[in-house]
Motif scaffolding. Structure first.
Motif, short mmCIF file in Angstrom:
data_model
loop_
_atom_site.label_atom_id
_atom_site.label_comp_id
_atom_site.label_asym_id
_atom_site.label_seq_id
_atom_site.Cartn_x
_atom_site.Cartn_y
_atom_site.Cartn_z
N PHE A 99 0.82 -1.20 0.00
CA PHE A 99 0.00 0.00 0.00
C PHE A 99 0.86 1.26 0.00
CE2 PHE A 99 -2.77 -3.08 2.54
CZ PHE A 99 -3.36 -3.59 1.39
N LEU A 100 2.05 1.18 0.57
CA LEU A 100 2.99 2.30 0.46
C LEU A 100 3.42 2.48 -0.99
CD1 LEU A 100 4.92 4.48 1.49
CD2 LEU A 100 6.50 2.66 2.19
N ARG A 101 3.79 1.40 -1.63
CA ARG A 101 4.18 1.49 -3.03
C ARG A 101 3.03 2.00 -3.89
NH1 ARG A 101 5.91 -3.50 -7.15
NH2 ARG A 101 5.91 -2.19 -9.04
N ALA A 102 1.83 1.47 -3.66
CA ALA A 102 0.67 1.89 -4.45
C ALA A 102 0.40 3.38 -4.28
CB ALA A 102 -0.55 1.06 -4.07
N ILE A 157 1.00 13.38 4.05
CA ILE A 157 1.44 13.58 5.43
C ILE A 157 1.14 12.31 6.21
CG2 ILE A 157 1.20 14.98 7.51
CD1 ILE A 157 0.24 17.28 5.70
N TYR A 158 2.18 11.69 6.77
CA TYR A 158 2.01 10.46 7.53
C TYR A 158 1.90 10.79 9.01
CZ TYR A 158 2.80 5.92 9.67
OH TYR A 158 2.66 4.78 10.43
N LEU A 159 0.81 10.30 9.63
CA LEU A 159 0.57 10.45 11.06
C LEU A 159 0.72 9.08 11.70
CD1 LEU A 159 -1.21 12.71 9.54
CD2 LEU A 159 -2.41 12.89 11.71
N PRO A 160 1.77 8.86 12.50
CA PRO A 160 1.97 7.54 13.11
C PRO A 160 0.98 7.24 14.23
CG PRO A 160 3.61 9.07 13.91
CD PRO A 160 2.87 9.78 12.83
N TYR A 170 -5.92 8.17 3.70
CA TYR A 170 -5.44 6.91 3.12
C TYR A 170 -5.05 5.99 4.25
CZ TYR A 170 -2.75 3.71 0.14
OH TYR A 170 -2.26 2.60 -0.53
N ASN A 171 -5.59 4.77 4.22
CA ASN A 171 -5.37 3.79 5.29
C ASN A 171 -4.17 2.92 4.94
OD1 ASN A 171 -5.49 1.61 7.09
ND2 ASN A 171 -7.71 1.71 7.23
N PRO A 172 -3.05 3.03 5.66
CA PRO A 172 -1.86 2.23 5.33
C PRO A 172 -1.99 0.76 5.71
CG PRO A 172 -1.43 3.51 7.28
CD PRO A 172 -2.79 3.94 6.80
N VAL A 199 -2.52 8.39 6.50
CA VAL A 199 -1.87 9.34 5.59
C VAL A 199 -2.92 10.33 5.12
CG1 VAL A 199 -0.56 9.67 3.47
CG2 VAL A 199 -0.23 7.58 4.82
N LEU A 200 -2.64 11.60 5.33
CA LEU A 200 -3.48 12.67 4.78
C LEU A 200 -2.96 13.00 3.38
CD1 LEU A 200 -5.67 14.89 5.08
CD2 LEU A 200 -3.85 16.35 6.02
N VAL A 201 -3.86 12.98 2.40
CA VAL A 201 -3.50 13.27 1.01
C VAL A 201 -4.24 14.51 0.57
CG1 VAL A 201 -3.44 12.38 -1.35
CG2 VAL A 201 -3.20 10.79 0.58
N LEU A 202 -3.52 15.47 0.00
CA LEU A 202 -4.10 16.69 -0.55
C LEU A 202 -3.75 16.76 -2.02
CD1 LEU A 202 -3.10 19.17 2.32
CD2 LEU A 202 -5.32 18.08 1.96
N ASP A 203 -4.76 16.88 -2.87
CA ASP A 203 -4.57 16.86 -4.33
C ASP A 203 -5.12 18.12 -4.97
OD1 ASP A 203 -3.43 14.32 -4.56
OD2 ASP A 203 -5.38 13.34 -4.70
N ASP A 204 -4.40 18.62 -5.96
CA ASP A 204 -4.93 19.65 -6.85
C ASP A 204 -5.89 18.98 -7.83
OD1 ASP A 204 -5.45 21.56 -8.76
OD2 ASP A 204 -3.38 21.81 -9.40
#
Length: 449
Positions: free
Chosen positions: A334-337, A378-381, A403-405, A434-439
């Motif tokens: 899932f990290l690679r994806a 942004i990864y939140l542990p 995003y759920n790792p 993981v917080l993902v922000l996209d244009d």
């Protein structure tokens, strides 16, 4: 000589910006490796096929394995009764042993896997600290042995070279760099081309400490390792390498192994518990978001291919056939994806995205973004609310996702309109997110898709 498999696997090179790895055709290559150190030494061909098939399904693309293995690799024969060298002489390799190495390298290629090939474990060069050895290498025979390997595998496009083997290149008054330099030159001479190479150091060290300016070292590898507890500051080591000149890619080539005892080296007693999947995810995401061009996973039973009646090394707690399906192993894909779902060859680390404290140890948050500001990760542990500074981004409206790792699933948060700061609180299920922000103008799909 072995058969050229370049039709299956493109060769890998350093990207033009010097930060990442790409194929010879320029396609991004995210290094997602597994430590299968004892592969050639302990597995049968049927076991290797099962191992490769499993790792391919889990979307690993590199297997790190050693030609002259660590645990009595010179004197204990492989699964078919062959030892690698005659009379412990690197200039007298055993053809039958290396024919089996040939076979497994080609089998890996058939499973679309690269082999990160270590010519030898470091105890055959340096036993000043630990290891079985014996020490058999000099600069002269290291060049000869490197030339033998280069000639044999120069046509194998799925071979990536890793010198070292859990050892410093300089230790006290002993400087081993001439020996590794000779082996690297021999590999290229035998291959008839400039091969891609790195160096696997000992725990809590990086190849850059001794070798960064060596011509033959194409990218750096560090080992955050197993002896510094659950939250060794891998992000600091990656940042040091990232900022070195000349620019070279870097990655953590041996983070904490899943199901390895937490107790510090050299006791390795399990009284403090074992590293589990969350520990693996924390170190992997934080090293990559800090600037790593990929990462290596490891399982404590898999690297040694432990199964009864073989004795377990350092308290391995399950056989490798079970261990290859552990949660951490299945979650690395899932990290690679996630990384491959966004353009990542121009990705940069950027902690200025955090308007709240970045934290330390188990709470350390790591952030990365596209150089043009078109997305941010942004990864939140740990599950905690954060405030994000949107100024390093493009200033346009953004689409936000969680995003759920652990599952690779993405859930939409909604649109974030232009503002200086925005606050986010992760979902309740699970410690890390993981917080993902996209244009939205980029037309990205859901993260990981």
């Amino acid at each position: 000589m072995t058969t050229d498999v370049s039709a299956r696997q493109p060769r890998i090179r350093v990207s033009d910006n010097g930060r990442f790895l790409v194929t010879e055709r320029g396609a991004p290559f995210f290094w997602l490796a597994d430590t299968g150190w004892e592969l050639f030494h302990r597995l049968t061909r049927e076991e290797a096929a099962h191992y490769f098939a499993t790792r391919r399904r889990q979307r690993f693309n590199v297997i790190q394995a050693v030609a002259l293995a660590e645990f009595d690799g010179l004197h204990t024969p492989n699964a078919y009764g062959e030892r690698p060298l005659f009379d412990d002489d690197p200039t007298r390799p055993n053809e039958a042993y290396f024919a089996y190495v040939d076979e497994l390298i080609q089998l890996a290629a058939a499973h679309e896997l690269y082999i990160g090939l270590l010519p030898t474990w470091g105890d055959k060069v340096n036993r000043n600290q630990w290891g079985v050895g014996p020490v058999v290498f000099t600069p002269e025979n290291a060049h000869h042995y490197g030339r033998f390997l280069g000639a044999r595998y120069g046509g194998q496009s799925n071979v990536l070279w890793i010198l070292g083997g859990d050892r410093p290149a300089v230790h006290e008054e002993n400087d081993y760099r001439p020996l590794w330099r000779a082996m690297a030159a021999g590999i290229d001479e035998g291959a008839g081309l400039r091969t891609l190479k790195t160096y696997h150091p000992n725990g809590r060290h990086a190849s850059s400490m001794w070798l960064h300016e060596e011509y033959w070292l194409d990218f750096n590898m560090m080992q955050s390792g197993h002896g510094s507890g659950r939250d060794a500051p891998v992000w600091e080591a990656i940042t040091r390498d990232y900022n070195r000149q000349p620019v070279k890619p870097t990655l953590d080539g041996e983070p904490n192994y899943e199901d390895h005892p937490v107790n510090p080296w050299p006791q390795w007693q399990p009284t403090n518990g074992y590293y589990r999947a969350h520990d693996v995810r924390k170190q992997s995401y934080r090293s990559v978001f800090a600037g790593g061009c990929g990462v290596t996973y490891g399982h404590h039973a898999v690297w040694q291919f432990f199964a009864p009646p073989r004795a377990a090394i350092n308290h391995a707690d399950r056989p490798w056939q079970e261990a290859i399906e552990r949660p951490g192993a299945n979650q690395m894909q899932f990290l690679r994806a996630l990384l491959e779902s966004r353009p990542f060859v121009d990705r940069i680390p950027d902690q200025t995205l955090l308007a709240t404290p970045e934290g330390a140890a188990e709470s350390r948050i790591c952030a990365t973004r596209a150089a043009d500001g078109s997305y941010a990760l942004i990864y939140l542990p740990q599950r905690e609310s954060i405030t994000v500074n949107l100024e390093p981004l493009t200033g346009r409206t953004f689409l936000a996702w969680w995003y759920n790792p652990r599952t690779g699933e993405a859930s939409a948060i909604g649109e974030i309109h232009p503002m200086r700061h925005a606050g986010f609180t992760p979902p309740v299920d699970g410690p890390d997110w993981v917080l993902v922000l996209d244009d939205p103008a980029q037309g990205f799909g859901p993260p990981g898709q």
